[in-house]
Design a protein around this motif. Structure first.
Motif, PDB file in Angstrom:
ATOM      1  N   ASP A 154       0.848  -1.198   0.000  1.00 58.94           N
ATOM      2  CA  ASP A 154       0.000   0.000   0.000  1.00 58.94           C
ATOM      3  C   ASP A 154       0.883   1.247   0.000  1.00 58.94           C
ATOM      4  O   ASP A 154       2.098   1.137   0.096  1.00 58.94           O
ATOM      5  N   PRO A 155       0.274   2.400  -0.117  1.00 61.20           N
ATOM      6  CA  PRO A 155       1.082   3.621  -0.279  1.00 61.20           C
ATOM      7  C   PRO A 155       2.009   3.951   0.883  1.00 61.20           C
ATOM      8  O   PRO A 155       2.874   4.798   0.744  1.00 61.20           O
ATOM      9  N   THR A 156       1.820   3.284   2.021  1.00 59.35           N
ATOM     10  CA  THR A 156       2.722   3.594   3.139  1.00 59.35           C
ATOM     11  C   THR A 156       4.038   2.829   3.031  1.00 59.35           C
ATOM     12  O   THR A 156       4.971   3.099   3.785  1.00 59.35           O
ATOM     13  N   ARG A 161      12.299   4.417   6.490  1.00 61.29           N
ATOM     14  CA  ARG A 161      12.659   4.500   7.910  1.00 61.29           C
ATOM     15  C   ARG A 161      13.657   3.414   8.285  1.00 61.29           C
ATOM     16  O   ARG A 161      14.607   3.670   9.011  1.00 61.29           O
ATOM     17  N   GLU A 171      11.570   5.230  -4.733  1.00 58.38           N
ATOM     18  CA  GLU A 171      11.131   4.994  -6.116  1.00 58.38           C
ATOM     19  C   GLU A 171      10.951   3.498  -6.364  1.00 58.38           C
ATOM     20  O   GLU A 171       9.992   3.063  -6.998  1.00 58.38           O
ATOM     21  N   LEU A 203      15.108  10.481 -12.554  1.00 57.41           N
ATOM     22  CA  LEU A 203      15.740  10.432 -11.241  1.00 57.41           C
ATOM     23  C   LEU A 203      16.688   9.260 -11.112  1.00 57.41           C
ATOM     24  O   LEU A 203      17.819   9.394 -10.665  1.00 57.41           O
ATOM     25  N   MET A 259      -1.620  -2.046   8.808  1.00 54.06           N
ATOM     26  CA  MET A 259      -1.586  -1.227   7.591  1.00 54.06           C
ATOM     27  C   MET A 259      -0.457  -0.213   7.635  1.00 54.06           C
ATOM     28  O   MET A 259      -0.587   0.906   7.178  1.00 54.06           O
ATOM     29  N   GLY A 260       0.658  -0.465   8.217  1.00 52.08           N
ATOM     30  CA  GLY A 260       1.764   0.503   8.162  1.00 52.08           C
ATOM     31  C   GLY A 260       1.486   1.731   8.993  1.00 52.08           C
ATOM     32  O   GLY A 260       0.517   1.801   9.735  1.00 52.08           O
ATOM     33  N   ASP A 261       2.356   2.725   8.814  1.00 49.15           N
ATOM     34  CA  ASP A 261       2.244   3.913   9.648  1.00 49.15           C
ATOM     35  C   ASP A 261       1.379   4.981   9.011  1.00 49.15           C
ATOM     36  O   ASP A 261       1.068   4.942   7.851  1.00 49.15           O
ATOM     37  N   PRO A 263       0.470   8.403   7.346  1.00 48.95           N
ATOM     38  CA  PRO A 263       1.205   9.303   6.461  1.00 48.95           C
ATOM     39  C   PRO A 263       1.745  10.502   7.225  1.00 48.95           C
ATOM     40  O   PRO A 263       1.022  11.109   8.025  1.00 48.95           O
ATOM     41  N   ASP A 291       7.000  14.381   4.834  1.00 46.41           N
ATOM     42  CA  ASP A 291       7.479  13.668   3.659  1.00 46.41           C
ATOM     43  C   ASP A 291       6.448  13.733   2.536  1.00 46.41           C
ATOM     44  O   ASP A 291       5.268  13.485   2.765  1.00 46.41           O
ATOM     45  N   ASP A 318       5.448  11.796  -0.527  1.00 48.43           N
ATOM     46  CA  ASP A 318       5.612  10.607  -1.355  1.00 48.43           C
ATOM     47  C   ASP A 318       4.237  10.071  -1.736  1.00 48.43           C
ATOM     48  O   ASP A 318       3.242  10.792  -1.644  1.00 48.43           O
ATOM     49  N   MET A 319       4.156   8.808  -2.121  1.00 50.52           N
ATOM     50  CA  MET A 319       2.877   8.322  -2.643  1.00 50.52           C
ATOM     51  C   MET A 319       1.790   8.269  -1.575  1.00 50.52           C
ATOM     52  O   MET A 319       0.597   8.269  -1.887  1.00 50.52           O
ATOM     53  N   ALA A 320       2.205   8.254  -0.305  1.00 49.90           N
ATOM     54  CA  ALA A 320       1.202   8.231   0.757  1.00 49.90           C
ATOM     55  C   ALA A 320       0.612   9.624   1.010  1.00 49.90           C
ATOM     56  O   ALA A 320      -0.535   9.759   1.413  1.00 49.90           O
ATOM     57  N   PHE A 338      11.474  14.949   2.971  1.00 47.83           N
ATOM     58  CA  PHE A 338      11.707  13.984   1.906  1.00 47.83           C
ATOM     59  C   PHE A 338      10.738  14.226   0.765  1.00 47.83           C
ATOM     60  O   PHE A 338       9.577  14.582   0.980  1.00 47.83           O
ATOM     61  N   ILE A 339      11.218  14.018  -0.444  1.00 46.64           N
ATOM     62  CA  ILE A 339      10.326  14.068  -1.605  1.00 46.64           C
ATOM     63  C   ILE A 339      10.862  13.103  -2.657  1.00 46.64           C
ATOM     64  O   ILE A 339      12.078  12.963  -2.815  1.00 46.64           O
ATOM     65  N   ASP A 340       9.971  12.388  -3.323  1.00 45.86           N
ATOM     66  CA  ASP A 340      10.399  11.529  -4.430  1.00 45.86           C
ATOM     67  C   ASP A 340       9.614  11.908  -5.680  1.00 45.86           C
ATOM     68  O   ASP A 340       8.945  12.943  -5.703  1.00 45.86           O
ATOM     69  N   SER A 341       9.670  11.063  -6.698  1.00 43.89           N
ATOM     70  CA  SER A 341       9.064  11.472  -7.962  1.00 43.89           C
ATOM     71  C   SER A 341       7.547  11.593  -7.840  1.00 43.89           C
ATOM     72  O   SER A 341       6.933  12.404  -8.530  1.00 43.89           O
ATOM     73  N   THR A 342       6.938  10.819  -6.931  1.00 44.28           N
ATOM     74  CA  THR A 342       5.494  10.953  -6.745  1.00 44.28           C
ATOM     75  C   THR A 342       5.154  12.326  -6.180  1.00 44.28           C
ATOM     76  O   THR A 342       4.189  12.969  -6.599  1.00 44.28           O
ATOM     77  N   LEU A 355       7.011  14.989  -6.471  1.00 43.79           N
ATOM     78  CA  LEU A 355       7.332  15.967  -7.508  1.00 43.79           C
ATOM     79  C   LEU A 355       6.218  16.033  -8.550  1.00 43.79           C
ATOM     80  O   LEU A 355       5.853  17.102  -9.038  1.00 43.79           O
TER      81      LEU A 355
END
Lengths: 365, 108
Positions: free
Chosen positions: A16-18, A25, A48, A92, B1-3, B5, B25, B27-29, B54-58, B60
């Motif tokens: 999932d997106p997380t 981390r 990525e 990138l 379900m992860g952390d 966002p 951050d 990102d995609m989240a 933090f930033i990635d291509s998503t 951006l």
């Protein structure tokens, strides 16, 4: 993968997106000793990589990091396959890869970087041992700074010399820097090495070809300056000074000067139909050709002073190569001669120009 | 379900500008939250990215999309990681960048 590879991280991630943030981390803890800029790059790669694997099928992702002989490998496996990265992600990857020596395997999404991920010795230790003549430490540092050297050689990417040749020269510069670096002087190695590598590259380009690049934007500025000069001449009844021109254009004085010089040198050459006459405006007069303010770009301004000496066709070829940044074959098509011939004419003209600018240079060969 | 966002946004007005101070951050989240904050197109948007860790291509890509839907997008004081990404992707030439929110006043 070889038997010596050892796993330093293994994570099962929710699809999932997380997932990218969770992976980052975990990596952050492992990478805490990296320089912050390297750590940031690594985070982007990880993010990525994981983002590309998050998909419809919701199968858990397995993310692992292996330490290899030369660096480390990031590995993502997903039951759902991996999306091909879009343009932005691709760019990138490519840019970071170029600095990190990352290789990409076609079958699995595996990235292997030759930059050490978990070095056991600090750089200070290594430099001290290099100073004491330890060649293994020197090799280790040469490897760590490989990407650094390559990044510097990339700055000369438009010089017309092949990329791998430049990389090699940069590596030579790096090795020289390692041999000469004295940590006791208090200069940072990267500062010292950047200077040495840069010098090595410039020497190489000077000896083997021509390093010249007209900054993008100069062309447009040249055009604008020409129009503005015409307007001002009409308004004032005389040609504007360089200062007035720069002020009207809200541009830097030396930039305007360079742009005008660039245009002037190529005015006749840049026209598609061969034109013998000069511009009626006499920009040449408005611009003292030996103005010291133009010396910020010595190569360029020097060159523009001697370009007029070249025959029309050669001047046009130089223009197309360095000003329009066309390839030799593109130039061949425009000028109507073979690519081989273009190559020969370029080499001849460059040699001639170099000798005119710097009479101390020995003749070719 | 992860952390959860990790992003915080503080929205404010500055003159004609809708200013969002982004923290955390991108990102995609979290990028969808940024885009959702500017559902109404054709505004003047200033994104204060000084606190982006933090930033990635998503992330951006979200900025690029905002730039396409809004009348104007200015990035304010982007943090080093943002700058790094912008320069890696040559986006420094695409985005307007201001040093401070106050500097927006002097943008034509």
């Amino acid at each position: 993968m070889s038997a010596a590879d050892s796993q330093v991280l293994h994570l099962e991630l929710p699809n999932d997106p997380t997932a990218p943030a969770t992976a980052r981390r975990a990596v952050a803890d492992l990478a805490s000793h990296l320089r912050s800029v390297d750590r940031a790059d690594l985070m982007v790669l990880v993010s990525e990589l994981i983002a590309a694997a998050v998909g419809e099928r919701r199968r858990p992702l397995a993310f692992a990091i292996w330490r290899t002989g030369s660096g480390f490998r990031l590995e993502v496996r997903s039951g759902g396959g991996v999306e091909p990265p879009d343009d932005l992600a691709r760019v990138l990857f490519d840019r970071i890869s170029a600095e990190w020596s990352v290789s990409e395997s076609a079958i699995e999404v595996v990235f292997e970087a030759t930059r050490p991920f978990e070095g056991t010795e600090t750089e200070e230790d290594l430099f001290l041992r290099v100073a004491a003549g330890d060649t293994r430490a020197k090799g280790e540092l040469a490897q760590r700074y490989q990407g650094f050297a390559r990044a510097i050689s990339r700055r000369f990417g438009r010089s017309g010399v092949r990329r791998d040749d430049l990389d090699q020269v940069a590596q030579v510069g790096l090795v020289n820097a390692l041999a000469r670096y004295d940590p006791d002087r208090g200069v940072k190695f990267t500062t010292f090495a950047a200077r040495t590598i840069d010098g090595e590259l410039k020497r190489y380009l000077r000896d083997s070809g021509w390093s010249l690049r007209v900054p993008r934007g100069l062309q447009e500025l040249g055009l604008e300056a020409k129009r503005m000069a015409a307007d001002l001449t009409q308004q004032e009844g005389r040609e504007p000074s360089l200062e007035e021109l720069a002020a009207s254009l809200d541009a830097d004085l030396s930039e305007v000067g360079q742009a005008l010089l660039a245009r002037r040198s190529f005015d006749s050459a840049s026209l598609d139909a061969p034109v013998a006459g000069r511009e009626g405006l006499r920009l040449k007069d408005a611009l003292p050709s030996h103005d010291e303010r133009l010396m910020t770009a010595p190569e360029w301004s020097d060159l523009s002073l001697v370009l007029d000496e070249l025959p029309e066709r050669e001047r046009r070829i130089i223009y197309l190569r360095f000003f329009e940044d066309l390839s030799q074959s593109e130039i061949a098509a425009r000028v109507g001669v073979s690519q081989m011939h273009v190559s020969r004419l370029l080499a001849q003209s460059i040699g001639l120009l170099r000798r005119m600018i710097d009479p101390d240079l020995a003749p070719e060969g | 379900m992860g952390d959860q966002p990790a992003i915080e946004m503080v929205l404010a007005r500055h003159g004609d500008w809708n200013v969002a101070q982004v923290r955390g951050d991108l990102d995609m989240a979290t990028a969808p939250q940024l885009e959702a904050a500017f559902e109404h197109p054709n505004g003047q948007v200033a994104l204060d990215l000084g606190k982006v860790r933090f930033i990635d291509s998503t992330g951006l890509r979200a900025l690029v999309r905002l730039r396409e839907t809004q009348q104007r997008v200015v990035l304010v004081a982007p943090s080093p990681v943002v700058r790094r990404l912008l320069s890696l992707t040559r986006m420094t030439e695409v985005f307007s960048i201001a040093d401070t929110v106050e500097a927006l006043d002097s943008m034509e």
